[in-house]
Design a protein around this motif. Structure first.
Motif, PDB file in Angstrom:
ATOM      1  N   TYR A   1      40.498  17.120  43.280  1.00 42.80           N
ATOM      2  CA  TYR A   1      40.881  18.130  42.299  1.00 42.80           C
ATOM      3  C   TYR A   1      40.966  17.504  40.915  1.00 42.80           C
ATOM      4  O   TYR A   1      41.063  16.281  40.767  1.00 42.80           O
ATOM      5  CB  TYR A   1      42.213  18.770  42.683  1.00 42.80           C
ATOM      6  CG  TYR A   1      43.398  17.826  42.640  1.00 42.80           C
ATOM      7  CD1 TYR A   1      44.188  17.717  41.502  1.00 42.80           C
ATOM      8  CD2 TYR A   1      43.717  17.021  43.727  1.00 42.80           C
ATOM      9  CE1 TYR A   1      45.267  16.851  41.447  1.00 42.80           C
ATOM     10  CE2 TYR A   1      44.795  16.152  43.691  1.00 42.80           C
ATOM     11  CZ  TYR A   1      45.571  16.071  42.550  1.00 42.80           C
ATOM     12  OH  TYR A   1      46.631  15.210  42.495  1.00 42.80           O
TER      13      TYR A   1
ATOM     14  N   LYS B   1      43.252  21.611  35.110  1.00 41.15           N
ATOM     15  CA  LYS B   1      42.722  22.617  34.201  1.00 41.15           C
ATOM     16  C   LYS B   1      43.752  23.094  33.182  1.00 41.15           C
ATOM     17  O   LYS B   1      43.387  23.695  32.173  1.00 41.15           O
ATOM     18  CB  LYS B   1      42.180  23.809  34.985  1.00 41.15           C
ATOM     19  CG  LYS B   1      43.223  24.574  35.780  1.00 41.15           C
ATOM     20  CD  LYS B   1      42.599  25.756  36.491  1.00 41.15           C
ATOM     21  CE  LYS B   1      43.638  26.555  37.262  1.00 41.15           C
ATOM     22  NZ  LYS B   1      43.037  27.724  37.956  1.00 41.15           N
TER      23      LYS B   1
ATOM     24  N   VAL C   1      49.933  19.784  46.137  1.00 42.52           N
ATOM     25  CA  VAL C   1      48.537  19.837  46.583  1.00 42.52           C
ATOM     26  C   VAL C   1      48.427  19.440  48.050  1.00 42.52           C
ATOM     27  O   VAL C   1      47.710  20.068  48.840  1.00 42.52           O
ATOM     28  CB  VAL C   1      47.656  18.927  45.703  1.00 42.52           C
ATOM     29  CG1 VAL C   1      46.244  18.872  46.243  1.00 42.52           C
ATOM     30  CG2 VAL C   1      47.656  19.424  44.268  1.00 42.52           C
TER      31      VAL C   1
ATOM     32  N   LYS D   1      38.866  25.750  50.749  1.00 37.81           N
ATOM     33  CA  LYS D   1      38.863  25.537  49.296  1.00 37.81           C
ATOM     34  C   LYS D   1      39.287  26.789  48.552  1.00 37.81           C
ATOM     35  O   LYS D   1      40.111  26.730  47.623  1.00 37.81           O
ATOM     36  CB  LYS D   1      37.460  25.107  48.859  1.00 37.81           C
ATOM     37  CG  LYS D   1      37.315  24.921  47.363  1.00 37.81           C
ATOM     38  CD  LYS D   1      35.894  24.526  46.984  1.00 37.81           C
ATOM     39  CE  LYS D   1      35.746  24.415  45.478  1.00 37.81           C
ATOM     40  NZ  LYS D   1      34.362  24.068  45.082  1.00 37.81           N
ATOM     41  N   VAL D   2      38.770  27.928  48.954  1.00 33.39           N
ATOM     42  CA  VAL D   2      39.133  29.190  48.287  1.00 33.39           C
ATOM     43  C   VAL D   2      40.617  29.501  48.479  1.00 33.39           C
ATOM     44  O   VAL D   2      41.329  29.876  47.525  1.00 33.39           O
ATOM     45  CB  VAL D   2      38.254  30.335  48.828  1.00 33.39           C
ATOM     46  CG1 VAL D   2      38.715  31.670  48.263  1.00 33.39           C
ATOM     47  CG2 VAL D   2      36.787  30.092  48.468  1.00 33.39           C
TER      48      VAL D   2
ATOM     49  N   GLN E   1      42.865  27.164  46.374  1.00 31.53           N
ATOM     50  CA  GLN E   1      42.866  27.514  44.951  1.00 31.53           C
ATOM     51  C   GLN E   1      43.726  28.746  44.699  1.00 31.53           C
ATOM     52  O   GLN E   1      44.448  28.815  43.688  1.00 31.53           O
ATOM     53  CB  GLN E   1      41.429  27.751  44.487  1.00 31.53           C
ATOM     54  CG  GLN E   1      41.294  27.901  42.980  1.00 31.53           C
ATOM     55  CD  GLN E   1      41.691  26.634  42.250  1.00 31.53           C
ATOM     56  OE1 GLN E   1      41.144  25.576  42.493  1.00 31.53           O
ATOM     57  NE2 GLN E   1      42.656  26.734  41.357  1.00 31.53           N
ATOM     58  N   GLN E   2      43.693  29.714  45.587  1.00 30.60           N
ATOM     59  CA  GLN E   2      44.528  30.905  45.413  1.00 30.60           C
ATOM     60  C   GLN E   2      46.012  30.555  45.450  1.00 30.60           C
ATOM     61  O   GLN E   2      46.803  31.040  44.626  1.00 30.60           O
ATOM     62  CB  GLN E   2      44.189  31.922  46.504  1.00 30.60           C
ATOM     63  CG  GLN E   2      42.795  32.518  46.384  1.00 30.60           C
ATOM     64  CD  GLN E   2      42.460  33.445  47.535  1.00 30.60           C
ATOM     65  OE1 GLN E   2      43.231  33.583  48.486  1.00 30.60           O
ATOM     66  NE2 GLN E   2      41.307  34.086  47.470  1.00 30.60           N
TER      67      GLN E   2
ATOM     68  N   LEU F   1      47.433  27.562  44.836  1.00 27.37           N
ATOM     69  CA  LEU F   1      47.786  26.744  43.676  1.00 27.37           C
ATOM     70  C   LEU F   1      47.877  27.579  42.404  1.00 27.37           C
ATOM     71  O   LEU F   1      48.747  27.336  41.563  1.00 27.37           O
ATOM     72  CB  LEU F   1      46.760  25.625  43.509  1.00 27.37           C
ATOM     73  CG  LEU F   1      46.750  24.544  44.601  1.00 27.37           C
ATOM     74  CD1 LEU F   1      45.589  23.593  44.391  1.00 27.37           C
ATOM     75  CD2 LEU F   1      48.066  23.778  44.620  1.00 27.37           C
ATOM     76  N   ASP F   2      47.005  28.558  42.254  1.00 26.27           N
ATOM     77  CA  ASP F   2      47.096  29.442  41.084  1.00 26.27           C
ATOM     78  C   ASP F   2      48.349  30.303  41.145  1.00 26.27           C
ATOM     79  O   ASP F   2      48.964  30.592  40.109  1.00 26.27           O
ATOM     80  CB  ASP F   2      45.846  30.328  41.016  1.00 26.27           C
ATOM     81  CG  ASP F   2      44.587  29.534  40.694  1.00 26.27           C
ATOM     82  OD1 ASP F   2      44.720  28.393  40.202  1.00 26.27           O
ATOM     83  OD2 ASP F   2      43.480  30.042  40.950  1.00 26.27           O
TER      84      ASP F   2
ATOM     85  N   SER G   1      42.699  22.516  39.636  1.00 28.52           N
ATOM     86  CA  SER G   1      41.459  23.146  40.083  1.00 28.52           C
ATOM     87  C   SER G   1      40.859  22.292  41.201  1.00 28.52           C
ATOM     88  O   SER G   1      40.594  21.102  41.008  1.00 28.52           O
ATOM     89  CB  SER G   1      40.463  23.277  38.921  1.00 28.52           C
ATOM     90  OG  SER G   1      39.232  23.813  39.380  1.00 28.52           O
ATOM     91  N   ILE G   2      40.644  22.904  42.377  1.00 31.91           N
ATOM     92  CA  ILE G   2      40.078  22.194  43.521  1.00 31.91           C
ATOM     93  C   ILE G   2      38.586  22.001  43.303  1.00 31.91           C
ATOM     94  O   ILE G   2      37.846  22.954  43.069  1.00 31.91           O
ATOM     95  CB  ILE G   2      40.331  22.963  44.835  1.00 31.91           C
ATOM     96  CG1 ILE G   2      41.837  23.150  45.048  1.00 31.91           C
ATOM     97  CG2 ILE G   2      39.718  22.235  46.014  1.00 31.91           C
ATOM     98  CD1 ILE G   2      42.600  21.873  45.218  1.00 31.91           C
ATOM     99  N   SER G   3      38.138  20.756  43.384  1.00 26.68           N
ATOM    100  CA  SER G   3      36.718  20.447  43.210  1.00 26.68           C
ATOM    101  C   SER G   3      35.950  20.486  44.520  1.00 26.68           C
ATOM    102  O   SER G   3      34.875  21.072  44.605  1.00 26.68           O
ATOM    103  CB  SER G   3      36.546  19.065  42.559  1.00 26.68           C
ATOM    104  OG  SER G   3      37.175  19.033  41.307  1.00 26.68           O
TER     105      SER G   3
END
Length: 399
Positions: free
Chosen positions: A162, A165, A181, A214-215, A218-219, A221-222, A229-231
């Motif tokens: 990650y 951002k 994380v 991954k999706v 990210q949801q 963490l947001d 931002s997960i890479s």
């Protein structure tokens, strides 16, 4: 001398070694040393001024203190300058409260303790390891063991990469964002694995599981406002627990044998079934052709019989004669024929003429030997009934 003596502290009447040192004398000595350091030779022979200070003590000391204070102010102001490198962001805090985010380049803020700064690298790719540390061999079972939808346990190690951002959210919204994380990654992966079968997770679903995790990460963490931002999510190792590895290998081998036998059966079926279908189709076509042939022959024979019957009604004698001739022609075409004159009564009628004809076709030199070896056939008496039948037929044929 008593402590309440009014002459206490008088330098003129007190021995220098009998009490505490004189402050004026100490101050004078300090000024002399400072003036000597800065090259001021006007020490005045050590005389005292009217106010108790040396003639060069107070002015020299005041200038030095001013210079020191000015230097300190310059250093203090200069401490507010800083440089932000490329890929970094600076966060300015005023009395501990966030003020602004600065971009790369030379910057300045009010010196400490009024303002301070925090520099964060936003381009650095950070990695969190779940289920292992440094190497997949150093497992962390409390993180790697997960339950699937079909109530099986798998050992899964993966890594999450990650970047940042939003530096403000990363530093000030959450207390321990890196630990967040790790927890979010473990939670999301457990949810995805728990919704799928064991075979899907182990074999064909690795890429789908990584993308779904991954999706979901990210949801979450947001939602927590971590500024992360997960890479990429990389599945390092997926296998059953070590305690049941042998049994699982046997089950896998049995499944592979099943698939192999199934494929062989499919190949045999693909080879036999088309040939059987082709043979059945050919037999069906042959039967259909035979059917049509028989029907056509039967219809033709029936039509021919009707036509002959019609002609027979018109001329019975002629039709009967024609039928006899046609029948004899058909019979004679399929047999070997030898014409013999019976009027002479020669016994050669009973010789094997067909064999003689075959021998005559051979070389002439071998013919006499073959003829000499052939036994003579015994004469067969002619049946009386056949003679009468021939005579009656000859009579009918006569006009």
């Amino acid at each position: 001398m008593a402590w309440n003596d009014p002459q206490w502290g008088n330098n003129g009447n007190r021995n220098k070694n009998s009490g505490p040192p004189d402050l004026d004398e100490l101050w004078r000595r300090i000024n002399q040393r400072l003036n000597g350091m800065f090259g001021n030779k006007n020490t005045g022979g050590g005389g005292s001024g009217g106010d108790g200070f040396s003639s060069g003590g107070l002015p020299g000391g005041g200038n030095l203190v001013g210079l020191l204070i000015g230097a300190l102010v310059v250093v203090w102001v200069a401490s507010g300058f800083y440089i932000i490198d490329a890929g970094q962001r600076g966060l300015v805090l005023r009395f501990g409260q966030y003020v602004e985010t600065t971009e790369p380049g030379p910057r300045w803020h009010l010196p400490w303790p009024i303002e301070s700064r925090e520099v964060v690298n936003v381009d650095q790719v950070r990695t969190v390891e779940v289920g292992y540390r440094t190497s997949v061999k150093s497992k962390v079972l409390k993180e790697s063991l997960m339950l699937t939808d079909d109530e099986n346990i798998i050992d899964l190690q993966f890594a999450v990469q990650y970047i940042l951002k939003d530096p403000k959210e990363f530093l000030f919204v959450n207390r321990a964002p890196e630990d967040s994380v790790l927890q979010v990654a473990e939670t999301a992966m457990r949810e995805i694995v728990g919704k799928n079968k064991m075979d899907f997770v182990l074999y064909e679903g690795r890429a789908d599981i990584a993308a779904q995790a991954k999706v979901l990460m990210q949801q979450i963490l947001d939602r927590y406002k971590t500024g992360i931002s997960i890479s990429q999510v990389t599945l390092q190792n997926i296998q059953p627990p070590e305690q049941v590895q042998a049994a699982f290998d046997d089950a896998v081998k049995a499944g592979q044998d099943r698939e192999r036998l199934k494929n062989e059966a499919e190949a045999y079926s693909n080879d036999v079934v088309p040939r059987a279908r082709g043979l059945a189709s050919r037999l069906q076509e042959e039967a259909e052709g035979y059917k049509l042939s028989v029907i056509a022959n039967a219809e033709g024979e029936a039509s021919r019989f009707v036509q002959i019957f019609t002609e027979y009604q018109k001329a019975p004698q002629v039709t009967r004669q024609r039928m006899y001739l046609d029948t004899m022609q058909t019979v004679m075409n399929n047999t070997s024929k030898v014409l013999v004159d019976q009027k002479g009564g020669n016994s050669l009628l009973y010789l094997p003429l067909d064999k003689l004809q075959q021998i005559v076709g051979q070389t002439y030199s071998g013919a006499p030997d073959v003829l000499s070896q052939q036994p003579a056939a015994a004469p067969a008496p002619m049946d009386t009934r056949s003679r009468d039948a021939l005579r009656s037929r000859e009579r009918e044929d006569r006009p």
